[in-house]
Design a protein around this motif. Structure first.
Motif, PDB file in Angstrom:
ATOM      1  N   UNK A 195       0.861  -1.175   0.000  1.00  0.00           N
ATOM      2  CA  UNK A 195       0.000   0.000   0.000  1.00  0.00           C
ATOM      3  C   UNK A 195       0.902   1.232   0.000  1.00  0.00           C
ATOM      4  N   UNK A 196       0.603   2.188  -0.874  1.00  0.00           N
ATOM      5  CA  UNK A 196       1.421   3.392  -0.993  1.00  0.00           C
ATOM      6  C   UNK A 196       0.589   4.603  -0.583  1.00  0.00           C
ATOM      7  N   UNK A 197       1.189   5.468   0.226  1.00  0.00           N
ATOM      8  CA  UNK A 197       0.529   6.706   0.645  1.00  0.00           C
ATOM      9  C   UNK A 197       1.502   7.857   0.460  1.00  0.00           C
ATOM     10  N   UNK A 198       1.127   8.803  -0.395  1.00  0.00           N
ATOM     11  CA  UNK A 198       1.934  10.006  -0.625  1.00  0.00           C
ATOM     12  C   UNK A 198       1.498  11.079   0.368  1.00  0.00           C
ATOM     13  N   UNK A 199       2.318  11.313   1.380  1.00  0.00           N
ATOM     14  CA  UNK A 199       1.977  12.290   2.406  1.00  0.00           C
ATOM     15  C   UNK A 199       1.826  13.701   1.889  1.00  0.00           C
ATOM     16  N   UNK A 200       2.667  14.095   0.951  1.00  0.00           N
ATOM     17  CA  UNK A 200       2.593  15.460   0.431  1.00  0.00           C
ATOM     18  C   UNK A 200       1.347  15.697  -0.398  1.00  0.00           C
ATOM     19  N   UNK A 201       0.699  14.637  -0.827  1.00  0.00           N
ATOM     20  CA  UNK A 201      -0.510  14.785  -1.632  1.00  0.00           C
ATOM     21  C   UNK A 201      -1.791  14.811  -0.817  1.00  0.00           C
ATOM     22  N   UNK A 202      -1.669  14.738   0.498  1.00  0.00           N
ATOM     23  CA  UNK A 202      -2.866  14.710   1.338  1.00  0.00           C
ATOM     24  C   UNK A 202      -3.444  16.113   1.475  1.00  0.00           C
ATOM     25  N   UNK A 203      -4.720  16.281   1.129  1.00  0.00           N
ATOM     26  CA  UNK A 203      -5.338  17.609   1.229  1.00  0.00           C
ATOM     27  C   UNK A 203      -5.733  17.923   2.664  1.00  0.00           C
ATOM     28  N   UNK A 204      -5.824  19.194   3.023  1.00  0.00           N
ATOM     29  CA  UNK A 204      -6.351  19.540   4.352  1.00  0.00           C
ATOM     30  C   UNK A 204      -7.728  18.899   4.527  1.00  0.00           C
ATOM     31  N   UNK A 205      -7.970  18.363   5.711  1.00  0.00           N
ATOM     32  CA  UNK A 205      -9.241  17.698   5.986  1.00  0.00           C
ATOM     33  C   UNK A 205      -9.255  16.237   5.570  1.00  0.00           C
ATOM     34  N   UNK A 206      -8.068  15.674   5.303  1.00  0.00           N
ATOM     35  CA  UNK A 206      -7.974  14.288   4.837  1.00  0.00           C
ATOM     36  C   UNK A 206      -8.301  13.270   5.928  1.00  0.00           C
ATOM     37  N   UNK A 207      -8.254  13.673   7.188  1.00  0.00           N
ATOM     38  CA  UNK A 207      -8.344  12.751   8.319  1.00  0.00           C
ATOM     39  C   UNK A 207      -9.455  11.719   8.268  1.00  0.00           C
ATOM     40  N   UNK A 208     -10.715  12.112   8.101  1.00  0.00           N
ATOM     41  CA  UNK A 208     -11.788  11.105   8.098  1.00  0.00           C
ATOM     42  C   UNK A 208     -11.647  10.087   6.964  1.00  0.00           C
ATOM     43  N   UNK A 209     -11.265  10.539   5.778  1.00  0.00           N
ATOM     44  CA  UNK A 209     -11.075   9.604   4.652  1.00  0.00           C
ATOM     45  C   UNK A 209      -9.924   8.663   4.950  1.00  0.00           C
ATOM     46  N   UNK A 210      -8.829   9.206   5.469  1.00  0.00           N
ATOM     47  CA  UNK A 210      -7.670   8.394   5.832  1.00  0.00           C
ATOM     48  C   UNK A 210      -8.067   7.314   6.830  1.00  0.00           C
ATOM     49  N   UNK A 211      -8.797   7.702   7.876  1.00  0.00           N
ATOM     50  CA  UNK A 211      -9.197   6.752   8.922  1.00  0.00           C
ATOM     51  C   UNK A 211     -10.103   5.665   8.351  1.00  0.00           C
ATOM     52  N   UNK A 212     -11.061   6.035   7.506  1.00  0.00           N
ATOM     53  CA  UNK A 212     -11.956   5.042   6.899  1.00  0.00           C
ATOM     54  C   UNK A 212     -11.182   4.063   6.034  1.00  0.00           C
ATOM     55  N   UNK A 213     -10.233   4.576   5.262  1.00  0.00           N
ATOM     56  CA  UNK A 213      -9.449   3.704   4.392  1.00  0.00           C
ATOM     57  C   UNK A 213      -8.538   2.777   5.197  1.00  0.00           C
ATOM     58  N   UNK A 214      -7.887   3.311   6.224  1.00  0.00           N
ATOM     59  CA  UNK A 214      -7.015   2.459   7.036  1.00  0.00           C
ATOM     60  C   UNK A 214      -7.845   1.412   7.777  1.00  0.00           C
ATOM     61  N   UNK A 215      -9.025   1.786   8.214  1.00  0.00           N
ATOM     62  CA  UNK A 215      -9.919   0.827   8.858  1.00  0.00           C
ATOM     63  C   UNK A 215     -10.261  -0.307   7.885  1.00  0.00           C
ATOM     64  N   UNK A 216     -10.514   0.037   6.626  1.00  0.00           N
ATOM     65  CA  UNK A 216     -10.804  -0.989   5.613  1.00  0.00           C
ATOM     66  C   UNK A 216      -9.587  -1.888   5.384  1.00  0.00           C
ATOM     67  N   UNK A 217      -8.399  -1.316   5.373  1.00  0.00           N
ATOM     68  CA  UNK A 217      -7.181  -2.120   5.220  1.00  0.00           C
ATOM     69  C   UNK A 217      -7.002  -3.070   6.400  1.00  0.00           C
ATOM     70  N   UNK A 218      -7.247  -2.564   7.594  1.00  0.00           N
ATOM     71  CA  UNK A 218      -7.093  -3.395   8.784  1.00  0.00           C
ATOM     72  C   UNK A 218      -8.141  -4.508   8.838  1.00  0.00           C
ATOM     73  N   UNK A 219      -9.229  -4.339   8.113  1.00  0.00           N
ATOM     74  CA  UNK A 219     -10.270  -5.353   8.067  1.00  0.00           C
ATOM     75  C   UNK A 219     -10.021  -6.451   7.040  1.00  0.00           C
ATOM     76  N   UNK A 220      -8.977  -6.318   6.254  1.00  0.00           N
ATOM     77  CA  UNK A 220      -8.653  -7.344   5.262  1.00  0.00           C
ATOM     78  C   UNK A 220      -8.091  -8.587   5.954  1.00  0.00           C
ATOM     79  N   UNK A 221      -8.313  -9.736   5.351  1.00  0.00           N
ATOM     80  CA  UNK A 221      -7.757 -10.970   5.909  1.00  0.00           C
ATOM     81  C   UNK A 221      -6.243 -11.003   5.780  1.00  0.00           C
ATOM     82  N   UNK A 222      -5.740 -10.435   4.727  1.00  0.00           N
ATOM     83  CA  UNK A 222      -4.316 -10.500   4.398  1.00  0.00           C
ATOM     84  C   UNK A 222      -3.541  -9.341   5.031  1.00  0.00           C
ATOM     85  N   UNK A 223      -2.355  -9.639   5.536  1.00  0.00           N
ATOM     86  CA  UNK A 223      -1.476  -8.599   6.074  1.00  0.00           C
ATOM     87  C   UNK A 223      -0.950  -7.748   4.932  1.00  0.00           C
TER      88      UNK A 223
END
Length: 140
Positions: free
Chosen positions: A17-45
């Motif tokens: 999984x790739x995340x470009x920190x410099x490309x994150x717009x202000x207010x990215x937090x809720x989207x980031x959290x939802x996406x990371x939550x979805x990643x953590x819910x995957x069966x695969x590491x």
């Protein structure tokens, strides 16, 4: 997992999984959290590669990220096999390595800061294979 459901995290090569920190717009937090939550819910590491770092992060985004990571510490340690950040500048890399050591200890994950994309990819492959990583103090 549908790649089109991810706006911030590039999951096209999952489990890398790739995340470009410099490309994150202000207010990215809720989207980031939802996406990371979805990643953590995957069966695969998975592993994460950060080609660049967040600069001038909004306080609310930083706060939400910190709260989410603390609340999901055990899930992150179980599913994320490592975070590999790229910093070509040697002085900045040394500083980020010190910061990374704190993150690794706090969240129970491997966190490495390397000079090149190639080195990050190499370490990510080792982590996904369950292979021990070289000592963080060794030069890349």
């Amino acid at each position: 997992m549908r790649t089109e459901d991810f706006k911030l995290h590039d999951v096209s090569r999952f489990p890398v999984v790739v995340l470009h920190g410099r490309g994150l717009p202000p207010g990215y937090g809720p989207t980031w959290a939802n996406e990371l939550d979805a990643l953590l819910g995957q069966e695969r590491s998975f592993v994460m590669i950060f080609p660049d770092s967040v600069e001038e992060e909004a306080h609310e985004d930083q706060k939400l990220r910190t709260v989410f990571l603390k609340a999901n510490k055990a899930r992150l340690a179980a599913k994320c096999q490592g975070i590999f950040s790229i910093e070509p500048n040697e002085a900045k890399r040394l500083l980020k390595r010190a910061q990374g050591a704190v993150i690794a200890a706090a969240f129970g994950i491997r966190f490495r800061v390397v000079a090149t994309v190639e080195e990050a990819e190499r370490l990510a492959s080792l982590a996904l294979a369950g292979t021990a990583l070289p000592d963080a103090s060794e030069p890349e």
